[in-house]
Design a protein around this motif. Structure first.
Motif, PDB file in Angstrom:
ATOM      1  N   ALA A 139       5.770  -2.802   4.599  1.00 40.42           N
ATOM      2  CA  ALA A 139       6.512  -2.132   3.524  1.00 40.42           C
ATOM      3  C   ALA A 139       5.605  -1.876   2.329  1.00 40.42           C
ATOM      4  O   ALA A 139       5.675  -0.804   1.706  1.00 40.42           O
ATOM      5  N   ALA A 140       4.747  -2.827   1.986  1.00 41.43           N
ATOM      6  CA  ALA A 140       3.814  -2.639   0.866  1.00 41.43           C
ATOM      7  C   ALA A 140       2.846  -1.495   1.154  1.00 41.43           C
ATOM      8  O   ALA A 140       2.527  -0.696   0.263  1.00 41.43           O
TER       9      ALA A 140
ATOM     10  N   LEU B 295       3.443   1.114   3.067  1.00 42.78           N
ATOM     11  CA  LEU B 295       4.204   2.357   2.954  1.00 42.78           C
ATOM     12  C   LEU B 295       4.449   2.743   1.502  1.00 42.78           C
ATOM     13  O   LEU B 295       4.347   3.922   1.133  1.00 42.78           O
ATOM     14  N   VAL B 296       4.736   1.773   0.647  1.00 46.34           N
ATOM     15  CA  VAL B 296       4.934   2.046  -0.771  1.00 46.34           C
ATOM     16  C   VAL B 296       3.630   2.554  -1.391  1.00 46.34           C
ATOM     17  O   VAL B 296       3.624   3.511  -2.168  1.00 46.34           O
ATOM     18  N   ALA B 297       2.511   1.927  -1.051  1.00 47.60           N
ATOM     19  CA  ALA B 297       1.213   2.362  -1.576  1.00 47.60           C
ATOM     20  C   ALA B 297       0.896   3.787  -1.106  1.00 47.60           C
ATOM     21  O   ALA B 297       0.417   4.618  -1.895  1.00 47.60           O
TER      22      ALA B 297
ATOM     23  N   ALA C 122       3.028   6.130  -0.256  1.00 48.26           N
ATOM     24  CA  ALA C 122       3.930   7.049  -0.952  1.00 48.26           C
ATOM     25  C   ALA C 122       3.475   7.284  -2.382  1.00 48.26           C
ATOM     26  O   ALA C 122       3.528   8.414  -2.892  1.00 48.26           O
ATOM     27  N   SER C 123       3.007   6.226  -3.045  1.00 48.04           N
ATOM     28  CA  SER C 123       2.540   6.405  -4.429  1.00 48.04           C
ATOM     29  C   SER C 123       1.286   7.266  -4.477  1.00 48.04           C
ATOM     30  O   SER C 123       1.121   8.067  -5.394  1.00 48.04           O
TER      31      SER C 123
END
Length: 148
Positions: free
Chosen positions: A12-13, A15-17, A19-20
């Motif tokens: 999840a981390a 994927l968040v990175a 996306a950012s």
């Protein structure tokens, strides 16, 4: 169960990175208007250090991109086409210069605005141009002491 949770949190981390980074890339790489632009052309004696995708700048701010470079076989000059952001109106006596970012930096196309009350239209040619200066030829002239 603990290893599965850890892997899920790490995934999840990631994927968040990702996306950012995607958001950052879309916001800061399309600074030239994002599609609302018009094309201008210019003819140079030499476009050394310039290629398709090179920045077009006005007062140090990117306002466009070089979109095409071809050779005019009749005049032996490089025909350069570039896009300019649609909200930038350039006076029709503006000049275009190939500038360098420094001794080790790359080249870019710089627009020097004129003072005419009339503006360029899409497809116009900027006739006042200055080609890139070759650092090697300048050094050779300096070393040889030539005034040529």
């Amino acid at each position: 169960m603990s290893a599965v949770r850890t892997e899920a949190l790490v995934g999840a981390a990631v994927l968040v990175a990702a996306a950012s980074f995607l958001v950052y890339a879309t916001q800061f790489t399309e600074r030239d208007g994002g599609g609302d632009s018009y094309d201008l052309t210019a003819s140079f004696r030499s476009v050394e250090g310039v290629s398709v995708g090179t920045d077009v700048r006005l007062a140090g701010v990117k306002i466009g991109t070089v979109t095409d470079i071809t050779l005019d076989p009749a005049r032996f000059r490089a025909l350069t086409e570039f896009s300019v952001a649609g909200d930038i109106e350039l006076p029709d006596d503006s000049a275009v210069v190939i500038s360098s970012e420094g001794l080790l930096g790359g080249n870019f196309v710089e627009i020097l605005p004129g003072g005419s009350p009339f503006n360029f239209e899409a497809g116009d040619e900027i006739e006042d141009t200055q080609s890139s200066v070759s650092l090697v030829s300048l050094l050779l002239k300096f070393v040889s002491g030539g005034d040529e």
